[in-house]
Design a protein around this motif. Sequence first.
Motif: not given
Length: 67
Positions: A44-51
């Motif tokens: 989901k948006p916001g779950e990736l640590r690379t954002e």
Amino acid sequence: MPAGVSWPRYLKMFGASVLSMFAGAQVVHQYYRPDLTIPEVPPKPGELRTELFGLKERETDSATPKQ
């Protein structure tokens, strides 16, 4: 011949440089241990640590007109 050296010397130096490049890449790969698993469900948006979290804040700030 490039740089005025003989073919055997040139090939030895070329081989040594290629081998050291491969060895360096292998060491870095083993040190950082990349996660090569593929998730079944996209995150989901916001779950990736690379954002880039600061980018979202700047986009929302620029979308609202300043008075």
